[in-house]
Design an enzyme around this catalytic site. Structure first.
Site, short mmCIF file in Angstrom:
data_model
loop_
_atom_site.label_atom_id
_atom_site.label_comp_id
_atom_site.label_asym_id
_atom_site.label_seq_id
_atom_site.Cartn_x
_atom_site.Cartn_y
_atom_site.Cartn_z
N HIS A 224 0.84 -1.21 0.00
CA HIS A 224 0.00 0.00 0.00
C HIS A 224 0.88 1.26 0.00
CE1 HIS A 224 -3.02 -2.83 2.13
NE2 HIS A 224 -3.47 -2.62 0.92
N LYS B 214 -16.39 -7.39 5.81
CA LYS B 214 -15.25 -7.96 6.51
C LYS B 214 -15.21 -7.48 7.96
CE LYS B 214 -12.35 -7.62 2.34
NZ LYS B 214 -11.20 -6.86 1.80
N ARG C 115 -2.68 -6.05 -8.38
CA ARG C 115 -1.62 -7.05 -8.27
C ARG C 115 -1.73 -8.12 -9.34
NH1 ARG C 115 -2.90 -8.22 -2.14
NH2 ARG C 115 -4.90 -7.62 -3.06
N SER D 261 -2.69 -8.55 2.69
CA SER D 261 -3.12 -8.30 4.08
C SER D 261 -3.66 -9.55 4.76
CB SER D 261 -4.19 -7.20 4.11
OG SER D 261 -3.65 -5.96 3.70
P1 ADP Z 1 -10.09 -3.58 -0.09
O1 ADP Z 1 -10.71 -4.38 1.00
O2 ADP Z 1 -10.85 -2.33 -0.41
O3 ADP Z 1 -9.68 -4.35 -1.31
P2 ADP Z 1 -7.29 -3.54 0.69
O4 ADP Z 1 -6.77 -2.91 1.94
O5 ADP Z 1 -7.21 -5.02 0.60
O6 ADP Z 1 -8.77 -3.00 0.58
O7 ADP Z 1 -6.57 -2.92 -0.57
C1 ADP Z 1 -6.63 -1.57 -0.88
C2 ADP Z 1 -6.02 -1.33 -2.26
O8 ADP Z 1 -4.65 -1.65 -2.26
C3 ADP Z 1 -6.64 -2.21 -3.36
O9 ADP Z 1 -6.68 -1.46 -4.56
C4 ADP Z 1 -5.67 -3.35 -3.48
O10 ADP Z 1 -5.70 -3.95 -4.78
C5 ADP Z 1 -4.36 -2.62 -3.24
N1 ADP Z 1 -3.31 -3.50 -2.73
C6 ADP Z 1 -3.41 -4.46 -1.80
N2 ADP Z 1 -2.22 -5.07 -1.58
C7 ADP Z 1 -1.34 -4.47 -2.42
C8 ADP Z 1 0.05 -4.67 -2.71
N3 ADP Z 1 0.78 -5.60 -2.12
N4 ADP Z 1 0.60 -3.87 -3.64
C9 ADP Z 1 -0.13 -2.93 -4.26
N5 ADP Z 1 -1.43 -2.71 -4.06
C10 ADP Z 1 -2.04 -3.47 -3.15
#
Ligand code: ADP
Length: 149
Positions: A17, A41, A90, A128
């Site tokens: 992130h 979630k 990703r 995550s």
């Molecule tokens: P959500 O539950 O809204 O998907 P996340 O916290 O899982 O929220 O992810 C937020 C954003 O960050 C999403 O666009 C996701 O694709 C992106 N993201 C998650 N992990 C990574 C990573 N390792 N590298 C780049 N972007 C990521």
């Protein structure tokens, strides 16, 4: 002024992130990291803890704001005068999901453009939900995070 929301569950906020935020700063004047109460979630790490960690991470950067929210992202964008949603991609699984929410968000707010950044390869594996599993069983996850828990 180009203002982007970077919305997500951020449970937890990871180096993946942080990479999207860092690269987003080259495109936008301000980025508002928006930690959502996702209806589907149940959180693992309390949202109050996460906002503290992410605020500390960006304490010295006045172009970044960190908030929590519990409303439609499209409406949050209007309140913050943000015309862009920043999201990371990703893989194809992310694409399927992101494609449909981007369509819905644009329908709800026609002035909102979703901008996707392809993950840097060194962060593409950071996920995550895997970090939560490792932490739950006592593993050290700090190498995946821009702060320590
Ligand atoms: P959500 O539950 O809204 O998907 P996340 O916290 O899982 O929220 O992810 C937020 C954003 O960050 C999403 O666009 C996701 O694709 C992106 N993201 C998650 N992990 C990574 C990573 N390792 N590298 C780049 N972007 C990521």
């Amino acid at each position: 002024m180009k203002i982007a929301l970077f919305p997500g569950s951020f449970d937890p906020f990871t180096n993946g992130h942080a990479d999207i935020v860092q690269r987003g700063l080259q495109l936008f004047d301000r980025i508002i990291i928006s930690i959502g109460h996702n209806s589907k979630k149940k959180r693992y790490l309390p949202i109050e803890k996460m906002i503290g960690h992410v605020r500390d991470t960006y304490a010295t950067n006045d172009r970044i704001e960190v908030i929590t929210y519990d409303e439609l992202t499209a409406e949050l964008a209007i309140r913050y005068k943000a015309n862009y949603l920043l999201r990371g991609l990703r893989n194809t699984t992310d694409f399927e999901y992101e494609n449909s929410i981007a369509q819905v968000n644009r329908h709800l707010n026609p002035n909102l453009e979703t901008v996707f950044l392809i993950t840097s390869p060194q962060y593409a594996h950071i996920n995550s939900s895997i970090i939560r599993e490792v932490h739950r069983y006592g593993g050290d996850v700090n190498e995946f995070l821009p702060y320590t828990i």
